[in-house]
Design an enzyme around this catalytic site. Sequence first.
Site, PDB file in Angstrom:
ATOM      1  N   ASP A   1       0.855  -1.189   0.000  1.00 47.41           N
ATOM      2  CA  ASP A   1       0.000   0.000   0.000  1.00 47.41           C
ATOM      3  C   ASP A   1       0.891   1.240   0.000  1.00 47.41           C
ATOM      4  O   ASP A   1       2.054   1.180   0.411  1.00 47.41           O
ATOM      5  CB  ASP A   1      -0.924   0.015   1.228  1.00 47.41           C
ATOM      6  CG  ASP A   1      -1.910   1.179   1.169  1.00 47.41           C
ATOM      7  OD1 ASP A   1      -2.292   1.583   0.049  1.00 47.41           O
ATOM      8  OD2 ASP A   1      -2.276   1.714   2.231  1.00 47.41           O
ATOM      9  N   SER A   2       0.313   2.351  -0.433  1.00 44.39           N
ATOM     10  CA  SER A   2       1.051   3.611  -0.384  1.00 44.39           C
ATOM     11  C   SER A   2       1.330   4.006   1.074  1.00 44.39           C
ATOM     12  O   SER A   2       2.221   4.790   1.339  1.00 44.39           O
ATOM     13  CB  SER A   2       0.241   4.700  -1.083  1.00 44.39           C
ATOM     14  OG  SER A   2      -1.049   4.756  -0.511  1.00 44.39           O
TER      15      SER A   2
ATOM     16  N   HIS B   1      -8.050   3.087   2.730  1.00 41.16           N
ATOM     17  CA  HIS B   1      -8.416   3.767   3.978  1.00 41.16           C
ATOM     18  C   HIS B   1      -9.923   3.757   4.264  1.00 41.16           C
ATOM     19  O   HIS B   1     -10.335   3.873   5.402  1.00 41.16           O
ATOM     20  CB  HIS B   1      -7.954   5.226   3.937  1.00 41.16           C
ATOM     21  CG  HIS B   1      -6.477   5.392   4.025  1.00 41.16           C
ATOM     22  ND1 HIS B   1      -5.627   4.869   3.090  1.00 41.16           N
ATOM     23  CD2 HIS B   1      -5.702   6.026   4.940  1.00 41.16           C
ATOM     24  CE1 HIS B   1      -4.380   5.170   3.417  1.00 41.16           C
ATOM     25  NE2 HIS B   1      -4.404   5.878   4.536  1.00 41.16           N
TER      26      HIS B   1
ATOM     27  N   GLU C   1      -5.883   9.432   8.327  1.00 40.04           N
ATOM     28  CA  GLU C   1      -4.470   9.325   8.730  1.00 40.04           C
ATOM     29  C   GLU C   1      -4.173  10.160   9.973  1.00 40.04           C
ATOM     30  O   GLU C   1      -3.285   9.840  10.745  1.00 40.04           O
ATOM     31  CB  GLU C   1      -3.562   9.843   7.599  1.00 40.04           C
ATOM     32  CG  GLU C   1      -3.466   8.945   6.412  1.00 40.04           C
ATOM     33  CD  GLU C   1      -2.302   7.959   6.512  1.00 40.04           C
ATOM     34  OE1 GLU C   1      -1.332   8.250   7.221  1.00 40.04           O
ATOM     35  OE2 GLU C   1      -2.398   6.889   5.889  1.00 40.04           O
TER      36      GLU C   1
ATOM     37  N   CYS D   1      -3.347  -1.173  -2.552  1.00 39.02           N
ATOM     38  CA  CYS D   1      -3.577   0.244  -2.863  1.00 39.02           C
ATOM     39  C   CYS D   1      -4.380   0.351  -4.165  1.00 39.02           C
ATOM     40  O   CYS D   1      -3.923  -0.091  -5.231  1.00 39.02           O
ATOM     41  CB  CYS D   1      -2.229   0.932  -3.024  1.00 39.02           C
ATOM     42  SG  CYS D   1      -2.343   2.669  -3.447  1.00 39.02           S
TER      43      CYS D   1
ATOM     44  N   CYS E   1     -10.786   2.570  -1.952  1.00 36.82           N
ATOM     45  CA  CYS E   1      -9.521   3.073  -1.404  1.00 36.82           C
ATOM     46  C   CYS E   1      -9.266   2.330  -0.097  1.00 36.82           C
ATOM     47  O   CYS E   1     -10.210   2.101   0.677  1.00 36.82           O
ATOM     48  CB  CYS E   1      -9.650   4.577  -1.160  1.00 36.82           C
ATOM     49  SG  CYS E   1      -8.299   5.290  -0.209  1.00 36.82           S
TER      50      CYS E   1
HETATM   51  N1  DGL Z   1      -3.806   3.652  -0.656  1.00 36.51           N
HETATM   52  C1  DGL Z   1      -4.489   4.617  -1.488  1.00 36.51           C
HETATM   53  C2  DGL Z   1      -5.636   3.937  -2.243  1.00 36.51           C
HETATM   54  O1  DGL Z   1      -6.079   2.861  -1.884  1.00 36.51           O
HETATM   55  C3  DGL Z   1      -5.012   5.779  -0.676  1.00 36.51           C
HETATM   56  C4  DGL Z   1      -3.933   6.645  -0.081  1.00 36.51           C
HETATM   57  C5  DGL Z   1      -3.152   7.419  -1.122  1.00 36.51           C
HETATM   58  O2  DGL Z   1      -3.695   8.338  -1.752  1.00 36.51           O
HETATM   59  O3  DGL Z   1      -1.982   7.087  -1.287  1.00 36.51           O
HETATM   60  O4  DGL Z   1      -6.087   4.479  -3.228  1.00 36.51           O
END
Ligand code: DGL
Length: 262
Positions: free
Chosen positions: A7-8, A185, A153, A70, A183
């Site tokens: 994930d990011s 999150h 976050e 992600c 997403c």
């Molecule tokens: N992990 C990203 C997603 O699922 C969300 C957070 C980001 O913008 O990096 O799209």
Amino acid sequence: MRIGVFDSGLGGLAIARAIMTRLPEYDYLYLGDTKRLPYGGRSQETIHEFVGQALGYLFENDCHLVILACNTASAESLRKSQQEYLPKNYPGRNVLGVIIPTAEVATGSGGKVGVLATQSTVDSDAYGREIRKQDPDARVIQVPAPLLVPLIENDGFKYIDAVVEDYLAPLIREQIDVIVLGCTHYCLVKDQVRGRTSAQVISQDEIVPEKLACYLRRHPEHERELGRSGERLYHVTDLTSGYRKFARTICGEDLPLETVTL
Ligand code: DGL
């Protein structure tokens, strides 16, 4: 060898932990690119570059299969990674995304599908393409929800209700049947979304683990490569007290987070 989950940042822990609960026997390496989060407002070129570095790290660290938890990375980089990067650099291994399995579930009940996602995921139209591929008659309405990631976050849950209400308004007006939380999150605010709509709300922590279990059943050639000692590693590219706290919020315990360089 391990299953890598990328994930990011740390939002993907919600999906990773659900996978580990469903498939506890395997070895896992979670990688969160916290140093460069968020990906959601970046260009396709930049996201693809970052995802390439993350995949390189995960495959060099003994991952056989990588899940791009992600959505932004899946939307912008999955196909290119599967078609170009993997055959060239790590033939025989695989990378899977979360958009196709989510689209499969979203089209099961037909009708109008709403998608909440990052700006970049919405711009890519990856959900629109996949949903229409599964059901050419489906109507897809995508809403970028850029405020949700920073609020989640930064422990801003007390502000979530108003923001969720605002993002849901166009979907509720359209009398949407299904809402995809597109997403990582957003799994963390699924209850707030469900409390505001009678539409079916798809949260990826609830569907990705079963989809992965099916994939492993259908692909014994990959499954047999996976280690089964129940190991769990959590690597991040930047670590602050805020990230430690966020990981605790998601997982309900302190994680042994380790800082690494990609
Ligand atoms: N992990 C990203 C997603 O699922 C969300 C957070 C980001 O913008 O990096 O799209």
